[in-house]
Design a protein around this motif. Sequence first.
Motif, PDB file in Angstrom:
ATOM      1  N   PHE A   1       0.830  -1.201   0.000  1.00 53.89           N
ATOM      2  CA  PHE A   1       0.000   0.000   0.000  1.00 53.89           C
ATOM      3  C   PHE A   1       0.869   1.257   0.000  1.00 53.89           C
ATOM      4  O   PHE A   1       0.610   2.201  -0.738  1.00 53.89           O
ATOM      5  CB  PHE A   1      -0.931   0.022   1.211  1.00 53.89           C
ATOM      6  CG  PHE A   1      -2.064  -0.971   1.156  1.00 53.89           C
ATOM      7  CD1 PHE A   1      -2.659  -1.333  -0.037  1.00 53.89           C
ATOM      8  CD2 PHE A   1      -2.544  -1.536   2.327  1.00 53.89           C
ATOM      9  CE1 PHE A   1      -3.721  -2.238  -0.076  1.00 53.89           C
ATOM     10  CE2 PHE A   1      -3.600  -2.436   2.302  1.00 53.89           C
ATOM     11  CZ  PHE A   1      -4.186  -2.789   1.108  1.00 53.89           C
TER      12      PHE A   1
ATOM     13  N   LEU B   1       0.396   3.319  -3.377  1.00 49.90           N
ATOM     14  CA  LEU B   1      -0.545   4.417  -3.177  1.00 49.90           C
ATOM     15  C   LEU B   1       0.156   5.725  -2.809  1.00 49.90           C
ATOM     16  O   LEU B   1      -0.488   6.745  -2.655  1.00 49.90           O
ATOM     17  CB  LEU B   1      -1.587   4.044  -2.116  1.00 49.90           C
ATOM     18  CG  LEU B   1      -2.459   2.840  -2.472  1.00 49.90           C
ATOM     19  CD1 LEU B   1      -3.357   2.473  -1.299  1.00 49.90           C
ATOM     20  CD2 LEU B   1      -3.287   3.109  -3.724  1.00 49.90           C
TER      21      LEU B   1
ATOM     22  N   SER C   1      -4.414   7.673   5.941  1.00 49.32           N
ATOM     23  CA  SER C   1      -3.783   7.944   4.642  1.00 49.32           C
ATOM     24  C   SER C   1      -4.799   7.960   3.512  1.00 49.32           C
ATOM     25  O   SER C   1      -4.767   8.850   2.659  1.00 49.32           O
ATOM     26  CB  SER C   1      -2.698   6.911   4.354  1.00 49.32           C
ATOM     27  OG  SER C   1      -1.627   7.036   5.279  1.00 49.32           O
ATOM     28  N   ILE C   2      -5.716   6.989   3.496  1.00 49.30           N
ATOM     29  CA  ILE C   2      -6.639   6.902   2.363  1.00 49.30           C
ATOM     30  C   ILE C   2      -7.755   7.930   2.420  1.00 49.30           C
ATOM     31  O   ILE C   2      -8.328   8.266   1.393  1.00 49.30           O
ATOM     32  CB  ILE C   2      -7.214   5.481   2.169  1.00 49.30           C
ATOM     33  CG1 ILE C   2      -8.059   5.025   3.358  1.00 49.30           C
ATOM     34  CG2 ILE C   2      -6.090   4.498   1.864  1.00 49.30           C
ATOM     35  CD1 ILE C   2      -8.775   3.690   3.146  1.00 49.30           C
TER      36      ILE C   2
ATOM     37  N   MET D   1      -6.708   9.198  -3.517  1.00 47.46           N
ATOM     38  CA  MET D   1      -7.035   7.832  -3.916  1.00 47.46           C
ATOM     39  C   MET D   1      -7.707   7.828  -5.284  1.00 47.46           C
ATOM     40  O   MET D   1      -8.393   8.783  -5.648  1.00 47.46           O
ATOM     41  CB  MET D   1      -7.975   7.205  -2.885  1.00 47.46           C
ATOM     42  CG  MET D   1      -7.305   6.904  -1.552  1.00 47.46           C
ATOM     43  SD  MET D   1      -6.166   5.519  -1.652  1.00 47.46           S
ATOM     44  CE  MET D   1      -7.326   4.143  -1.727  1.00 47.46           C
TER      45      MET D   1
ATOM     46  N   TYR E   1     -14.941   2.841   4.228  1.00 45.80           N
ATOM     47  CA  TYR E   1     -14.483   3.739   3.164  1.00 45.80           C
ATOM     48  C   TYR E   1     -15.610   4.021   2.176  1.00 45.80           C
ATOM     49  O   TYR E   1     -15.808   5.163   1.748  1.00 45.80           O
ATOM     50  CB  TYR E   1     -13.272   3.119   2.463  1.00 45.80           C
ATOM     51  CG  TYR E   1     -12.622   4.015   1.443  1.00 45.80           C
ATOM     52  CD1 TYR E   1     -11.763   5.034   1.840  1.00 45.80           C
ATOM     53  CD2 TYR E   1     -12.847   3.836   0.081  1.00 45.80           C
ATOM     54  CE1 TYR E   1     -11.149   5.858   0.906  1.00 45.80           C
ATOM     55  CE2 TYR E   1     -12.238   4.652  -0.854  1.00 45.80           C
ATOM     56  CZ  TYR E   1     -11.388   5.659  -0.447  1.00 45.80           C
ATOM     57  OH  TYR E   1     -10.780   6.476  -1.370  1.00 45.80           O
TER      58      TYR E   1
END
Length: 87
Positions: free
Chosen positions: A18, A22, A38-39, A45, A75
Motif C-alpha cells: 500500500f 498508493l 492515509s486513504i 485515492m 471507506y
Amino acid sequence: MTLDLTGITSKAAIHQLFKEKLGFEDWYGANWDAFWDSIVAIVEMPPVLTLTNWEEFAESCPRDMEILRQVIEDYAEEMAPKRIVLG
C-alpha cells in the motif's frame, strides 16, 4: 487502479505494498489506523481501487483480512463515490 496481492502473506507485506503503490508518506505507520488516515486524508485515492488475488492474504492473515473488509465498508460509506473493491 488495481493492486495484485499475489504473494502477500503478512500484515507487514500488505502495508508495504500500500505504501509503495498508493504513495503513502515515508512516516507511514504500517497499521490499519495509519492506513485509514492515509486513504481518507493524506493521499489522493483513485476513484476505484481493486485488490486482486487477495485470497492468499485472507488465508494467511484472517484477522487482518477482517479488518481490511471493515475498512473497505467504512471507506464506501465515508468516501462515496470512491471505493475499494475485492476483485
